[in-house]
Design a protein around this motif. Structure first.
Motif, PDB file in Angstrom:
ATOM      1  N   TYR A   1      25.118 -15.814  -1.287  1.00  0.00           N
ATOM      2  CA  TYR A   1      24.076 -15.918  -0.259  1.00  0.00           C
ATOM      3  C   TYR A   1      22.718 -16.126  -0.960  1.00  0.00           C
ATOM      4  O   TYR A   1      22.323 -15.314  -1.819  1.00  0.00           O
ATOM      5  CB  TYR A   1      24.124 -14.627   0.563  1.00  0.00           C
ATOM      6  CG  TYR A   1      23.052 -14.475   1.598  1.00  0.00           C
ATOM      7  CD1 TYR A   1      22.883 -15.409   2.616  1.00  0.00           C
ATOM      8  CD2 TYR A   1      22.207 -13.368   1.571  1.00  0.00           C
ATOM      9  CE1 TYR A   1      21.896 -15.247   3.567  1.00  0.00           C
ATOM     10  CE2 TYR A   1      21.223 -13.193   2.530  1.00  0.00           C
ATOM     11  CZ  TYR A   1      21.070 -14.147   3.525  1.00  0.00           C
ATOM     12  OH  TYR A   1      20.091 -13.985   4.460  1.00  0.00           O
TER      13      TYR A   1
ATOM     14  N   ALA B   1      23.954 -17.883   9.297  1.00  0.00           N
ATOM     15  CA  ALA B   1      24.968 -16.902   9.705  1.00  0.00           C
ATOM     16  C   ALA B   1      24.520 -16.014  10.859  1.00  0.00           C
ATOM     17  O   ALA B   1      24.242 -14.825  10.683  1.00  0.00           O
ATOM     18  CB  ALA B   1      25.393 -16.062   8.506  1.00  0.00           C
TER      19      ALA B   1
ATOM     20  N   CYS C   1      28.169  -8.680  -3.460  1.00  0.00           N
ATOM     21  CA  CYS C   1      28.211  -8.970  -2.035  1.00  0.00           C
ATOM     22  C   CYS C   1      29.662  -8.763  -1.607  1.00  0.00           C
ATOM     23  O   CYS C   1      30.547  -9.499  -2.029  1.00  0.00           O
ATOM     24  CB  CYS C   1      27.769 -10.410  -1.797  1.00  0.00           C
ATOM     25  SG  CYS C   1      27.658 -10.859  -0.071  1.00  0.00           S
TER      26      CYS C   1
ATOM     27  N   SER D   1      18.531  -2.255   9.650  1.00  0.00           N
ATOM     28  CA  SER D   1      19.434  -2.223   8.491  1.00  0.00           C
ATOM     29  C   SER D   1      19.285  -0.892   7.774  1.00  0.00           C
ATOM     30  O   SER D   1      18.291  -0.197   7.946  1.00  0.00           O
ATOM     31  CB  SER D   1      19.075  -3.338   7.505  1.00  0.00           C
ATOM     32  OG  SER D   1      19.024  -4.558   8.174  1.00  0.00           O
TER      33      SER D   1
ATOM     34  N   GLY E   1      15.628  -5.113   7.428  1.00  0.00           N
ATOM     35  CA  GLY E   1      16.479  -6.245   7.055  1.00  0.00           C
ATOM     36  C   GLY E   1      17.147  -5.983   5.720  1.00  0.00           C
ATOM     37  O   GLY E   1      16.597  -5.279   4.864  1.00  0.00           O
ATOM     38  N   VAL E   2      18.320  -6.568   5.551  1.00  0.00           N
ATOM     39  CA  VAL E   2      19.056  -6.375   4.297  1.00  0.00           C
ATOM     40  C   VAL E   2      18.395  -7.161   3.157  1.00  0.00           C
ATOM     41  O   VAL E   2      18.363  -6.704   2.008  1.00  0.00           O
ATOM     42  CB  VAL E   2      20.535  -6.782   4.501  1.00  0.00           C
ATOM     43  CG1 VAL E   2      21.258  -6.968   3.186  1.00  0.00           C
ATOM     44  CG2 VAL E   2      21.240  -5.720   5.340  1.00  0.00           C
ATOM     45  N   VAL E   3      17.845  -8.339   3.469  1.00  0.00           N
ATOM     46  CA  VAL E   3      17.224  -9.141   2.411  1.00  0.00           C
ATOM     47  C   VAL E   3      16.061  -8.386   1.763  1.00  0.00           C
ATOM     48  O   VAL E   3      15.874  -8.436   0.545  1.00  0.00           O
ATOM     49  CB  VAL E   3      16.786 -10.521   2.956  1.00  0.00           C
ATOM     50  CG1 VAL E   3      15.942 -11.265   1.941  1.00  0.00           C
ATOM     51  CG2 VAL E   3      18.019 -11.348   3.302  1.00  0.00           C
TER      52      VAL E   3
ATOM     53  N   ASN F   1      29.907 -13.378   0.734  1.00  0.00           N
ATOM     54  CA  ASN F   1      29.388 -14.564   1.406  1.00  0.00           C
ATOM     55  C   ASN F   1      28.960 -15.530   0.308  1.00  0.00           C
ATOM     56  O   ASN F   1      28.096 -15.165  -0.482  1.00  0.00           O
ATOM     57  CB  ASN F   1      28.196 -14.172   2.290  1.00  0.00           C
ATOM     58  CG  ASN F   1      27.479 -15.373   2.872  1.00  0.00           C
ATOM     59  OD1 ASN F   1      27.936 -16.501   2.775  1.00  0.00           O
ATOM     60  ND2 ASN F   1      26.328 -15.141   3.473  1.00  0.00           N
TER      61      ASN F   1
ATOM     62  N   LYS G   1      25.115  -8.533  11.777  1.00  0.00           N
ATOM     63  CA  LYS G   1      26.080  -9.644  11.813  1.00  0.00           C
ATOM     64  C   LYS G   1      27.163  -9.378  12.858  1.00  0.00           C
ATOM     65  O   LYS G   1      27.488 -10.238  13.669  1.00  0.00           O
ATOM     66  CB  LYS G   1      26.754  -9.820  10.453  1.00  0.00           C
ATOM     67  CG  LYS G   1      25.807 -10.171   9.350  1.00  0.00           C
ATOM     68  CD  LYS G   1      25.277 -11.584   9.505  1.00  0.00           C
ATOM     69  CE  LYS G   1      24.065 -11.772   8.623  1.00  0.00           C
ATOM     70  NZ  LYS G   1      23.353 -12.998   8.866  1.00  0.00           N
TER      71      LYS G   1
ATOM     72  N   ASP H   1      25.652  -5.375  -1.306  1.00  0.00           N
ATOM     73  CA  ASP H   1      25.318  -5.850   0.040  1.00  0.00           C
ATOM     74  C   ASP H   1      26.615  -5.896   0.849  1.00  0.00           C
ATOM     75  O   ASP H   1      27.493  -6.709   0.581  1.00  0.00           O
ATOM     76  CB  ASP H   1      24.684  -7.245  -0.087  1.00  0.00           C
ATOM     77  CG  ASP H   1      24.358  -7.881   1.259  1.00  0.00           C
ATOM     78  OD1 ASP H   1      24.937  -7.475   2.283  1.00  0.00           O
ATOM     79  OD2 ASP H   1      23.539  -8.816   1.274  1.00  0.00           O
TER      80      ASP H   1
ATOM     81  N   ILE I   1      26.796  -6.157   4.318  1.00  0.00           N
ATOM     82  CA  ILE I   1      26.389  -6.483   5.692  1.00  0.00           C
ATOM     83  C   ILE I   1      27.570  -6.991   6.535  1.00  0.00           C
ATOM     84  O   ILE I   1      27.593  -6.819   7.747  1.00  0.00           O
ATOM     85  CB  ILE I   1      25.221  -7.509   5.684  1.00  0.00           C
ATOM     86  CG1 ILE I   1      24.532  -7.595   7.040  1.00  0.00           C
ATOM     87  CG2 ILE I   1      25.682  -8.881   5.248  1.00  0.00           C
ATOM     88  CD1 ILE I   1      23.224  -8.372   7.027  1.00  0.00           C
ATOM     89  N   HIS I   2      28.583  -7.585   5.868  1.00  0.00           N
ATOM     90  CA  HIS I   2      29.726  -8.134   6.617  1.00  0.00           C
ATOM     91  C   HIS I   2      30.905  -7.152   6.693  1.00  0.00           C
ATOM     92  O   HIS I   2      32.023  -7.552   7.027  1.00  0.00           O
ATOM     93  CB  HIS I   2      30.185  -9.449   5.980  1.00  0.00           C
ATOM     94  CG  HIS I   2      29.153 -10.551   6.052  1.00  0.00           C
ATOM     95  ND1 HIS I   2      28.911 -11.272   7.202  1.00  0.00           N
ATOM     96  CD2 HIS I   2      28.287 -11.038   5.128  1.00  0.00           C
ATOM     97  CE1 HIS I   2      27.948 -12.168   6.975  1.00  0.00           C
ATOM     98  NE2 HIS I   2      27.550 -12.036   5.725  1.00  0.00           N
TER      99      HIS I   2
END
Ligand code: PLP
Length: 383
Positions: A117, A33, A164, A242, A91-93, A168, A232, A196, A198-199
């Motif tokens: 995800y 992505a 999420c 992030s 980072g989000v992860v 995703n 993203k 999460d 992020i989108h």
């Protein structure tokens, strides 16, 4: 201002994971992505400006970024944040993994809807935590959580509920009533919620708005950690800036403790890129969303005309979750690679009956990919 999302940018010889996977092969990468679009000029200028300073020593806590982010969240989601709630992450992860480690112990369980995800599932596995995976169900052409299924599978060891939103790979944007139902469930079972988001900038439906979980009310704020990033939306995922919003002091301290010595500060170039994105990127983002909406509409209409394939229209993201169960092929990724198409495997997200199609590419590439997909489906072994 007109932005050119049709521009063809050669990424094959850059350090792109997406394009390097198929280096030297005639396979269109439609998997990981990130998009193929150039970031807006405001970001490129901000990075160039920072680079031309020429000194890249340790950065300080990014006060200006925090203030800019607070302003963006207030304007966009009508959620008033306090500076001390903000934790800046590379980072989000890492935020997903830290949440599992900080908010559960080895005897406790994590709830995660699937498909999801892949790092959501890995985060529990890596921390040696048990995970309850709840399949999303299709209702009114949207992938949603059925809270009755969740409740029926619990064993009272659950501690963390990982969401999420936008989803995703399903593309769902949870509505207010759905979020309230999730919150009520979390309250009744004393769960911490890691959301999460992020989108969140990439909502394609015209009449739908993203609602951050933590913004629902004071209780939601106090039991949640919300993860956001410009990565993203502005195609700066390789830079990594992030944000974790953690209003509750106890949870925030646990999170910061888990982070110590393991997750570094954000690099100074990423900070200026994120600032520029949230300060000056809005017009570009609106234009991107229009472009992605057209791509989505085209993809959905074409897929649903194809024999044995189907998909629902994702309300957000640039990711299409395509049902290929009627094809009855064992190894769909290799099958489609043989026809020049590099999809994400549904198996990694929790369902091998699907593939994920990244439509964050220019229209020419999308049309070419759809042409190849049609051709792949005409082959006698599956038609
Ligand atoms: C839902 C979700 N969370 C997190 C990420 C990645 O976050 P990061 O690159 O900031 O670690 C992705 C990337 O695809 C994603 O889709």
């Amino acid at each position: 201002m007109i932005f050119d999302f049709d521009q063809q940018i050669e990424r094959r010889y850059s350090d792109s994971i997406k394009w390097n996977k198929y280096k030297g092969k005639d396979i269109i990468p439609l998997w990981i992505a990130d998009t193929d679009f150039k970031s807006p000029k405001c970001i490129i200028d901000a990075i160039n400006n920072r680079v031309s300073h020429g000194v890249f020593g340790y950065g300080k806590k990014p006060t200006s970024l925090v203030n800019i982010f607070i302003d963006y969240v207030q304007k966009k989601f009508n959620w008033e944040l306090k500076p001390e709630w903000i934790v800046v992450l590379p980072g989000v992860v890492s935020g997903l993994n830290l949440s599992v480690r900080a908010f559960t112990n080895e005897y406790e369980r994590v709830i995660t809807p699937i498909p999801i995800y892949p790092p959501f599932r890995k985060a529990a596995k890596l921390a040696n935590r048990d995970q309850l995976n709840i399949p999303l169900v299709l209702q009114n052409r949207r992938w949603v959580l059925d809270m009755n299924i969740v409740k029926s599978k619990m064993n009272r060891k659950e501690k963390l509920f990982m969401l999420c939103n936008p989803q995703n790979p399903g593309g769902t944007v949870y509505r207010y009533e759905e979020l309230i139902e999730q919150l009520t469930f979390a309250q009744q079972n004393n769960l911490i919620v890691c959301s999460d988001e992020i989108h969140c900038d990439l909502v394609l439906e015209l009449d739908v708005k993203h609602i951050p979980f933590g913004s629902l009310n004071n209780d939601a704020e106090q039991r949640s950690i919300t993860l956001m990033s410009p990565s993203k939306s502005f195609n700066i995922a390789g830079l990594g800036a992030s944000i974790a919003i953690i209003p509750n002091k106890y949870l925030r301290n646990k999170f910061l403790q888990a982070r110590q010595g393991i997750v570094p500060e954000v690099n100074i170039i990423a900070l200026v890129a994120a600032e520029a994105a949230w300060l000056h990127g809005n017009q570009w983002l609106e234009s991107l969303i229009n472009y992605l909406r057209n791509n989505r509409n085209f993809l959905v209409s074409q897929i649903n005309l194809m024999p044995k394939l189907s998909m629902v229209s994702p309300e957000a993201t640039y990711l299409g979750w395509i049902d290929i169960s009627h094809l009855e092929i064992q190894d769909p990724i290799t099958y489609f690679e043989n026809y020049g198409l590099g999809f994400s495997s549904g198996l990694e997200f929790g369902n091998n009956n699907f593939i994920r199609f990244n439509f964050g590419c220019n229209r020419i590439t999308l049309e070419k990919a759809i042409g190849r997909l049609k051709y792949a489906l005409t082959k006698s072994d599956i038609s």
